[in-house]
Scaffold this active site. Structure first.
Site, mmCIF file in Angstrom:
data_model
loop_
_atom_site.group_PDB
_atom_site.id
_atom_site.type_symbol
_atom_site.label_atom_id
_atom_site.label_comp_id
_atom_site.label_asym_id
_atom_site.label_seq_id
_atom_site.Cartn_x
_atom_site.Cartn_y
_atom_site.Cartn_z
ATOM 1 N N CYS A 17 0.826 -1.201 0.000
ATOM 2 C CA CYS A 17 0.000 0.000 0.000
ATOM 3 C C CYS A 17 0.858 1.247 0.000
ATOM 4 C CB CYS A 17 -0.861 0.025 1.263
ATOM 5 S SG CYS A 17 0.135 0.267 2.744
ATOM 6 N N ARG A 66 -4.862 1.051 -0.319
ATOM 7 C CA ARG A 66 -4.657 -0.390 -0.251
ATOM 8 C C ARG A 66 -4.597 -1.053 -1.619
ATOM 9 N NH1 ARG A 66 -8.899 -4.938 1.838
ATOM 10 N NH2 ARG A 66 -7.506 -6.733 1.708
ATOM 11 N N ILE A 69 -4.451 -7.712 -1.715
ATOM 12 C CA ILE A 69 -3.827 -8.970 -2.095
ATOM 13 C C ILE A 69 -4.729 -10.143 -1.726
ATOM 14 C CG2 ILE A 69 -1.790 -10.450 -1.743
ATOM 15 C CD1 ILE A 69 -1.205 -7.875 -3.236
ATOM 16 N N ILE A 70 -5.520 -9.978 -0.691
ATOM 17 C CA ILE A 70 -6.403 -11.059 -0.249
ATOM 18 C C ILE A 70 -7.857 -10.573 -0.342
ATOM 19 C CG2 ILE A 70 -6.830 -12.765 1.565
ATOM 20 C CD1 ILE A 70 -4.064 -12.992 0.441
ATOM 21 N N ASN A 96 2.955 -0.773 5.206
ATOM 22 C CA ASN A 96 3.258 -1.127 3.822
ATOM 23 C C ASN A 96 4.294 -2.237 3.845
ATOM 24 O OD1 ASN A 96 3.911 -1.228 1.086
ATOM 25 N ND2 ASN A 96 5.275 0.543 1.212
ATOM 26 N N GLY A 97 3.924 -3.426 3.360
ATOM 27 C CA GLY A 97 4.900 -4.497 3.320
ATOM 28 C C GLY A 97 4.301 -5.862 3.543
ATOM 29 N N GLU A 98 5.158 -6.796 3.862
ATOM 30 C CA GLU A 98 4.755 -8.168 4.134
ATOM 31 C C GLU A 98 5.601 -8.712 5.281
ATOM 32 O OE1 GLU A 98 2.293 -9.375 2.609
ATOM 33 O OE2 GLU A 98 2.179 -8.529 0.601
ATOM 34 N N ASP A 122 -1.327 -10.275 8.382
ATOM 35 C CA ASP A 122 -0.050 -9.950 9.009
ATOM 36 C C ASP A 122 -0.052 -8.571 9.653
ATOM 37 O OD1 ASP A 122 -0.159 -8.719 6.514
ATOM 38 O OD2 ASP A 122 1.969 -8.979 6.093
ATOM 39 N N GLY A 383 15.102 -10.665 -8.314
ATOM 40 C CA GLY A 383 16.410 -11.077 -7.807
ATOM 41 C C GLY A 383 17.245 -9.994 -7.176
#
Length: 654
Positions: A17, A66, A69-70, A96-98, A122, A383
Site C-alpha cells: 500500500c 490499499r 492482495i487477499i 506497507n509491506g509483508e 499480518d 532477484g
C-alpha cells in the site's frame, strides 16, 4: 469524531500500500482531512483498491491506500489493536509491506500472551507484536516493511523500516508537527522549496540521492533499519535498530555453505510465494532471477515469468537467453520490447514516481517490465540483492587486481601517483595506477561513481562543498575489521542497495500497482551469505562472481546460466544518445530551468562530443538529463505529469 474498530475477518498478507500520517499541534479539522485526502490521491498507484482516512486523536490522523492482495473487504487500515477488551483500539497501524513469519508470530503471541485477533492477516500481528513486545518486536520480523504505529495510551508514534530498506518511508518536520508518507510527492505541499545542495553533489557522484537525504532540504528518508519515535507534540528521535553486517568465516567449507545456501533460498522463495492472488517472477539472462524462477517453479509449475529487452539483434536484449531459460524450466515467458520513443515519453513519469532522480538507465526497461507484469499478476518475485550479498559485481575483483601495487610502500606509491598524473587521459595503465595508489575509502563510494570532484566543479554553478561523499566515512569505520571485498559489500548494502536498486524496484513496480518481493533480501539468506569468505564470492583463479550462489544452483538452473558472466541490466543508452534520443536530449537541456544550478552550455558540449563519437559521455549525460527533468517537474513546474484519476471512491470517516 468516531473511531472505527476493525472487526472483520480476512486471510493472509494484504498490506502492500501507501500511507500518510500526521501528528502534531494542528487540530484535525475537516479542512485538514480534505488536504490529506488530496495528498493521498498522489499515492493511488500504490493502493488503487481502497482508501481510508481517519482522525486518530485531537492532533493525529492517518490515511491508507490499499492494494488488495487477499480479501477486498477485510483487514482494512488504519487498523486498531486490540480488537476487544479494556485497551481496545489502543494502537493504530498503517503498514506497507509483508511479514513472512506472521503465522509463527501469531501462534507465539496467542500461546504466550493470550493475544486475541479479529483478522488472519499480518498487519494485525505486527500491531499485536508491538503491544506485547514493544520495540523488541522489530528484531523478530521477517519481511519487508515500512509502518507507522500510534500508541494512544502514551501518545507516542513509532515508525520503522525493514533492515535492508526494501520499502520506503519519508518524513517532514514542520512547526506544526510531523508528516510521514510512503512517497515524497504527498509531502511537498507542506515542504519548503529550498534545494539541498549537499544532496545534489552526492547525486552527481553516486547517480542517486543517498539516505537520509532528498533533493528537497525539508524532506528526509528514514534510513533502512531505522526507527523513529515521537512523543505527541514532542521531538522526533531516530536510531538504527538493525544494521546488516558481514562476518566472513574463513573456516567455512564450500560444501557446507552450498548446502546451507540452497536450503535457505528454497525456504525464502517458499515464504515469498504466499499469496491468494496470481504470482509471477521477473526473468533476465542472469543467475539471480533464474534461480528465483527455478525455485518458484518447483512450487508453482504454471508460473508466469516476465522479461524485457530492446532490439533482439543487439547485445542489449536479454529476451533470447530468458526464453531459453524459460523453456528449460518449463515456465511461460511474456517478453516486453522497449522502443526509444517510449523512453522519451515515459521518463518524466518515471522521475515523478521516483521523487528524486535515479540516473540508472536500467530503470527504463524495469518500468515497462512492471507494466506488462501488472497486466497478468499482482505479485512478482525478483532477484534484487543477490549481487550485493553474494558478491556479484565485477568491481569486487578490484582489490585482488590492484594488490601488486597497493602492497607497495607509500614512497613508491607516491611516485606512481605522480607518474599517473602525467600520463595522457585514456592511456593504458593510467586508471590502474590511479586506483591502485588511492586508498579504497577515497576511491570507492559505492557501485557507481559518475562525476569526479573536478567534473562537478566544472558543471555546478556553485561548486562549494563538492568533496567526496561523506556518507561513506562512518561505514568504512564500521568495516575496519573486514576484508576488502566484504568492505565494499558493506558500503553497497548501506548506500547503493537502498538508494538505487531497491528505490527503482519499489517505485517502478508500485507505479503499476504491482507488489515486488525480493527473496534474496531475507534474514535467513543473509545469515548464510554474510559468512562467505572472499574466495567463495570472487575466487582468485576463476573470472567469475557469486561463486557460492552459482554452485548452490547447479542442477537447479541450466548450465548455460550458472556459467554465464554477469551483465547487469544492459541498456543502449550510449547508442540512443548518439541517435534516437539526441535531439530530445538537446531539447531537454535547452528548455531546462536548471541553468542557475548547472552549466547547461557545458552539458550541450558533452552531448555534442558524445554524438560525434569523440568520447563516451552517456552516463554523465543521463545523470544531467535526469536532473533537468526532475527540476522541471518539482522545481520550476515546466513539465507536467498527468496523474491518473483515483480508481475508488474515497471513504473518509470521523
Amino acid at each position: 469524531m468516531a473511531r472505527r474498530i476493525v472487526a472483520v475477518r480476512a486471510k493472509g498478507n494484504d498490506a502492500m500500500c501507501g500511507f500518510l500520517m500526521y501528528t502534531g499541534n494542528a487540530i484535525i479539522t475537516p479542512e485538514l482531512l480534505g488536504t490529506m485526502e488530496r495528498q493521498l490521491a498522489l499515492l493511488d498507484h500504490r493502493g488503487p483498491d481502497d482508501m481510508a482516512l481517519e482522525r486518530i486523536g485531537a492532533g493525529t490522523a492517518a490515511g491508507f491506500k490499499r492494494l488488495a492482495i487477499i480479501d477486498r473487504q477485510g483487514s482494512r487500515q488504519p487498523l486498531r489493536y486490540p480488537p476487544v477488551g479494556p485497551e481496545a483500539g489502543r494502537w493504530t497501524l498503517v503498514f506497507n509491506g509483508e511479514i513472512y513469519n506472521f503465522e509463527e508470530l501469531r501462534e507465539e503471541l496467542t500461546r504466550a500472551h493470550g493475544a486475541v485477533f479479529a483478522t488472519d492477516g499480518d498487519s494485525e500481528v505486527l500491531a499485536a507484536a508491538f503491544h506485547y513486545w514493544g520495540e523488541a518486536a522489530l528484531d523478530r520480523l521477517r519481511g519487508m516493511f515500512a509502518f507507522a504505529l500510534w500508541d494512544d495510551a502514551t501518545e507516542t508514534l513509532y515508525a520503522a523500516r525493514d533492515p535492508f530498506g526494501i520499502k520506503p518511508l519519508y518524513y517532514l518536520e514542520t512547526p506544526d508537527g510531523l508528516w510521514l508518507s510512503s512517497e515524497k510527492p504527498p509531502l511537498l505541499e507542506h515542504a519548503g522549496s529550498e534545494l539541498n545542495r549537499t544532496a545534489l553533489s552526492l547525486y552527481l557522484t553516486m547517480q542517486y540521492v543517498p539516505e537520509p537525504y532528498t533533493l528537497h532540504r525539508d524532506v528526509a528518508r528514514l534510513p533502512a533499519g531505522g526507527v523513529l519515535i515521537r512523543k505527541f507534540a514532542g521531538v522526533s528521535t531516530i536510531r538504527r535498530y538493525a544494521r546488516p553486517t558481514f562476518r566472513p568465516d574463513p573456516a567455512a567449507t564450500e560444501a557446507a555453505v552450498v548446502d546451507e545456501l540452497r536450503a535457505a533460498l528454497r525456504d525464502s522463495v517458499r515464504a515469498h510465494m504466499r499469496a491468494d492472488v496470481p504470482v509471477g517472477a521477473f526473468l533476465s539472462s542472469g543467475i539471480d532471477s533464474t534461480a528465483i524462477v527455478a525455485l518458484a517453479a518447483e512450487l508453482h509449475p504454471r508460473l508466469r515469468a516476465f522479461t524485457a529487452g530492446f532490439d533482439t539483434s543487439t547485445a542489449f536484449s536479454e529476451i533470447e537467453v530468458a526464453e531459453r531459460s524459460a523453456r528449460h524450466l518449463g515456465v511461460e515467458l511474456i517478453p516486453t520490447v522497449v522502443r526509444p520513443e517510449q523512453v522519451m515519453e515515459a521518463l518524466p513519469r518515471i522521475i515523478w514516481h521516483l521523487g528524486d532522480p535515479v540516473a540508472d538507465p536500467s530503470i527504463v526497461p524495469l518500468y515497462f517490465l512492471a507494466r506488462t507484469a501488472a497486466e497478468h499478476v499482482t505479485v512478482v518475485l525478483s532477484g534484487e540483492g543477490a549481487d550485493e550479498l553474494a558478491g556479484g559485481y565485477t568491481i569486487y575483483r578490484e582489490p585482488r587486481s590492484l594488490a601488486p601495487v597497493a602492497r607497495l610502500g607509500e614512497p613508491l606509491q607516491r611516485g606512481l601517483r605522480a607518474l599517473a598524473r602525467h600520463l595522457p587521459d585514456g592511456m593504458r595503465g593510467k586508471s590502474y595506477l590511479q586506483r591502485a595508489t588511492t586508498p579504497m575509502e577515497l576511491r570507492y563510494f559505492g557501485n557507481a561513481r559518475i562525476l569526479t570532484d573536478d567534473e562537478k566543479a566544472r558543471i555546478l554553478r556553485d561548486a562549494a562543498g563538492v568533496g567526496h561523499p561523506h556518507v561513506t566515512a562512518a561505514l568504512y569505520a564500521e568495516a575496519a575489521a573486514l576484508d576488502p571485498v566484504a568492505t565494499m559489500q558493506h558500503i553497497d548494502i548501506n548506500t547503493w542497495l537502498p538508494g538505487d536498486i531497491l528505490t527503482k524496484a519499489d517505485r517502478m513496480s508500485m507505479a503499476h500497482s504491482l507488489e515486488l518481493r525480493v527473496p534474496f533480501l531475507d534474514r535467513r539468506v543473509f545469515d548464510v551469505l554474510s559468512r562467505l569468505p572472499a574466495h567463495l564470492k570472487v575466487p582468485g583463479r576463476r573470472r567469475t562472481t557469486k561463486y557460492a550462489l552459482r554452485r548452490a544452483m547447479e542442477g537447479i538452473v541450466p548450465d548455460f546460466i550458472t556459467d554465464r558472466p554477469k551483465l547487469g541490466f544492459p541498456t543502449p543508452a550510449r547508442r540512443w544518445l548518439r541517435t534516437d534520443l539526441a535531439e530530445w536530449a538537446h531539447h531537454v537541456l535547452s528548455t531546462s530551468g536548471a541553468g542557475q544550478l548547472i552549466d547547461l552550455d557545458y552539458a550541450h558540449a558533452l552531448l555534442n562530443a558524445h554524438e560525434r563519437g569523440d568520447a563516451d559521455h552517456a552516463r554523465k549525460l543521463w545523470i544531467l538529463l535526469s536532473f533537468c527533468l526532475w527540476h522541471g517537474i518539482f522545481v520550476d513546474g515546466s513539465i507536467t505529469v498527468p496523474l491518473p484519476e483515483p480508481r475508488v471512491r474515497p471513504m473518509v470517516t470521523g
